[in-house]
Enzyme design. Structure first.
Site, mmCIF file in Angstrom:
data_model
loop_
_atom_site.group_PDB
_atom_site.id
_atom_site.type_symbol
_atom_site.label_atom_id
_atom_site.label_comp_id
_atom_site.label_asym_id
_atom_site.label_seq_id
_atom_site.Cartn_x
_atom_site.Cartn_y
_atom_site.Cartn_z
ATOM 1 N N LYS A 173 -15.352 57.802 -24.177
ATOM 2 C CA LYS A 173 -15.604 56.808 -24.354
ATOM 3 C C LYS A 173 -16.611 56.312 -25.829
ATOM 4 O O LYS A 173 -17.796 57.240 -26.003
ATOM 5 C CB LYS A 173 -16.555 56.260 -23.151
ATOM 6 C CG LYS A 173 -16.635 54.214 -23.027
ATOM 7 C CD LYS A 173 -16.439 53.156 -23.734
ATOM 8 C CE LYS A 173 -18.209 53.801 -23.452
ATOM 9 N NZ LYS A 173 -19.312 53.403 -25.374
ATOM 10 N N GLU A 248 -26.027 66.010 -25.498
ATOM 11 C CA GLU A 248 -26.891 65.925 -26.686
ATOM 12 C C GLU A 248 -27.779 64.879 -27.113
ATOM 13 O O GLU A 248 -26.707 63.613 -27.720
ATOM 14 C CB GLU A 248 -25.609 66.498 -27.387
ATOM 15 C CG GLU A 248 -24.778 67.760 -27.320
ATOM 16 C CD GLU A 248 -25.629 68.655 -27.005
ATOM 17 O OE1 GLU A 248 -26.678 69.167 -27.567
ATOM 18 O OE2 GLU A 248 -25.139 70.706 -26.379
ATOM 19 N N CYS A 282 -28.450 63.210 -36.200
ATOM 20 C CA CYS A 282 -29.086 63.551 -35.166
ATOM 21 C C CYS A 282 -30.120 64.769 -35.703
ATOM 22 O O CYS A 282 -31.472 65.418 -35.639
ATOM 23 C CB CYS A 282 -28.836 64.128 -34.182
ATOM 24 S SG CYS A 282 -27.300 65.076 -34.090
ATOM 25 N N GLU A 386 -37.827 58.137 -33.030
ATOM 26 C CA GLU A 386 -36.577 58.756 -33.408
ATOM 27 C C GLU A 386 -36.360 56.962 -33.853
ATOM 28 O O GLU A 386 -36.169 55.807 -33.420
ATOM 29 C CB GLU A 386 -35.291 59.186 -32.990
ATOM 30 C CG GLU A 386 -34.405 58.821 -33.651
ATOM 31 C CD GLU A 386 -33.307 59.851 -32.361
ATOM 32 O OE1 GLU A 386 -32.507 59.150 -31.682
ATOM 33 O OE2 GLU A 386 -31.959 60.984 -33.468
#
Ligand code: NDP
Length: 483
Positions: A173, A248, A282, A386
């Site tokens: 997905k 992750e 990331c 972040e």
């Protein structure tokens, strides 16, 4: 408008409910792609197809499976231009970066795991003169693979390749913001001879198709790459079923520059590590710490040069080969980035450059590469949360103890980079950082044989040559007495 379909049991099919989501090109703001808004009924069909394909696929010789992966890699390379353009139209990245980074790496992921599987050996050990044990590594079943929008094909293939080469079947997905290259990949996989049901793609929203996949009773392992908030939700959803889980997640990566760093050699890479892919990686460094000490000459020169290089980055049409930064992925994401810029200013950080929508780009979700300086505001939210966009801060430090404390002060622990000519500083500092990966005088150099993942709230588990085998298989110990 292009309409894509789910790929289930080797067939392209409309979602059961018949609903579609419109995806917008972030450069033009035009709707250009319709993707299925899949629900649990679609995931269910995919789970049935994947379960049906599992016995035959897992029984195939490793060499057969590896050969199919090699053919997928060739198929990706043959459609490289089309994939790079689709990735750019979906995500906003420059076509030249898609051509040099995303698409080659997607092909390499298949080739790498084909090679790794071919060279796999298992452990055996004698207990005494007539008893020995050996380990069979067995595929687990149907893997659920969920990937984000920033490196769409690169991260999706990093999951599909190990899942299937070790004999699992899977349901993937992708993010609903960036589904186009995953759809093209389905055609490539079908043409490469992937049997029906081995790889199934279900498109749609995370909260609907993603959640249904995570919760599905017949999907015993989930590999997820995305934000920490979503990762936490997924961990909660899979816990009652005790599924195998790899996460992750996000990062707030420090870039540590010592006074003896060779800036002539490395400045361009430090800038790249901050803004590549609009800072939507990331692994991008978002907190730069530069040694100052008694004499601020080095620190001041660094700041000046970094800002000069940042201002020189070309922001614009991602189809122009000279462009370094395209638009951000969506209007919502740009609003999030803008809100962090406003927050940083309200928290007293000094804006050195950027901070706004470029005047030259009134259309599209563009944002200038932005640099702030930090003096004492180490508790500012922008130093801990972040942003996942083209925004970095630069702060001075006076000692290794101080910079290590700042670097380790966030909830994240994905990656870090250290820039120095001193072997001692490099290794001593690397050993003290809370991070899954530390680069020294380089950035984003990835040896796929090495473990990759994060500590603290940056993730659970690792991916990489040995780590992916461990995740996508279960070891079975067989002990045999033969007298
Ligand atoms: P999200 O966490 O929002 O989404 C990631 C994927 O999960 C998408 O496919 C999303 O679908 C899906 N999803 C969302 N909610 C659920 C749910 N409840 N159940 C199952 N699936 C769900 O991340 P982004 O796509 O915004 O990606 C950016 C994040 O990814 C950043 O935090 C970044 O640091 C991290 N990342 C981490 C990497 C690593 O290797 N550690 C690499 C790259 C990115 P949809 O988009 O359709 O909602």
């Amino acid at each position: 408008m292009i309409r894509i379909q789910n790929f289930i049991g080797g067939e392209f099919c409309a979602p059961v409910g018949g609903a579609y989501i419109v995806s917008v090109n972030p450069t033009t703001e035009d709707a250009y792609l319709e993707i299925p808004r899949s629900q649990s009924a679609d995931v269910d069909l995919a789970a049935k197809a994947a379960a049906k394909a599992f016995p035959a696929w897992s029984a195939r010789k490793i060499e057969d499976r590896a050969e199919i992966l090699d053919r997928i890699a060739f198929g990706i390379e043959a459609r490289r231009d089309e994939l790079a353009n689709a990735e750019s139209a979906d995500q906003g990245k420059s076509v030249s970066i898609a051509m040099s980074l995303d698409i080659p790496r997607a092909a390499h992921n298949f080739r790498f795991f084909a090679g790794a599987a071919r060279h796999e050996v298992s452990v055996s050990a004698p207990l005494d003169s007539n008893t020995m044990s050996y380990v069979r590594r067995e595929p687990i079943g149907v893997a659920g693979l969920i990937s984000p929008w920033n490196l769409p094909l690169y991260l999706l293939t990093w999951k599909i390749a190990p899942a299937i080469v070790y004999g699992n079947t899977c349901i993937a997905k992708p993010s609903e913001l960036t589904s186009h290259t995953a759809f093209i990949l389905c055609e490539i996989m079908r043409d490469a001879g992937v049997p029906p049901g081995v790889v199934n793609l279900v498109f749609g929203l995370g909260a609907e198709a993603g959640q249904a996949l995570v919760e599905h009773r017949d999907v015993p392992l989930i590999s997820f790459t995305g934000g920490t908030v979503t990762g936490r939700k997924i961990a909660q959803a899979v816990a009652p079923q005790l599924k195998k889980l790899s996460l992750e997640l996000g990062g707030k990566n420090p870039t540590i520059v010592f006074k003896d760093a060779d800036l002539k050699k490395h400045m361009k890479m430090i800038v790249r590590s901050s803004f590549l892919n609009q800072g939507e990686i990331c692994l991008c460094g978002s907190r730069i710490y530069v040694e100052r000490g008694q004499d601020p000459t080095f620190y001041n020169a660094f700041v000046q040069e970094f800002v000069r290089e940042t201002r020189a980055l070309i922001v614009g049409d991602p189809t122009d080969r000279k462009t370094f930064m395209g638009p951000l992925v969506s209007r919502d994401h740009r609003e999030k980035v803008q809100s962090y810029v406003e927050l940083a200013q309200s928290e007293g950080l000094k804006l050195l450059c950027g901070g706004k929508i470029p005047a030259s780009q009134p259309r599209g979700f563009f944002f200038e590469p932005t640099v702030f300086s930090v003096e004492a505001q180490h508790a500012a939210r922008i130093q801990h949360e972040e942003v996942f966009g083209p925004v970095v801060t630069i702060a001075p430090f006076d000692s290794t103890d101080e910079v290590v404390a700042h670097a380790n002060s966030t909830r994240y622990g994905l990656a870090a980079s250290i820039w120095t000519e001193s072997l001692t500083s490099a290794h001593a500092t690397a050993a003290r950082l809370h991070a899954g990966t530390v680069w020294i005088n380089t950035w984003m150099a990835r040896d796929l044989r090495m473990p990759f993942g994060g500590v603290k709230e940056s993730g659970l588990g690792r991916e990489g040559q040995l780590d992916s085998v461990q995740f996508f298989t279960e070891p079975k110990t067989i002990c045999l007495r033969y007298d």
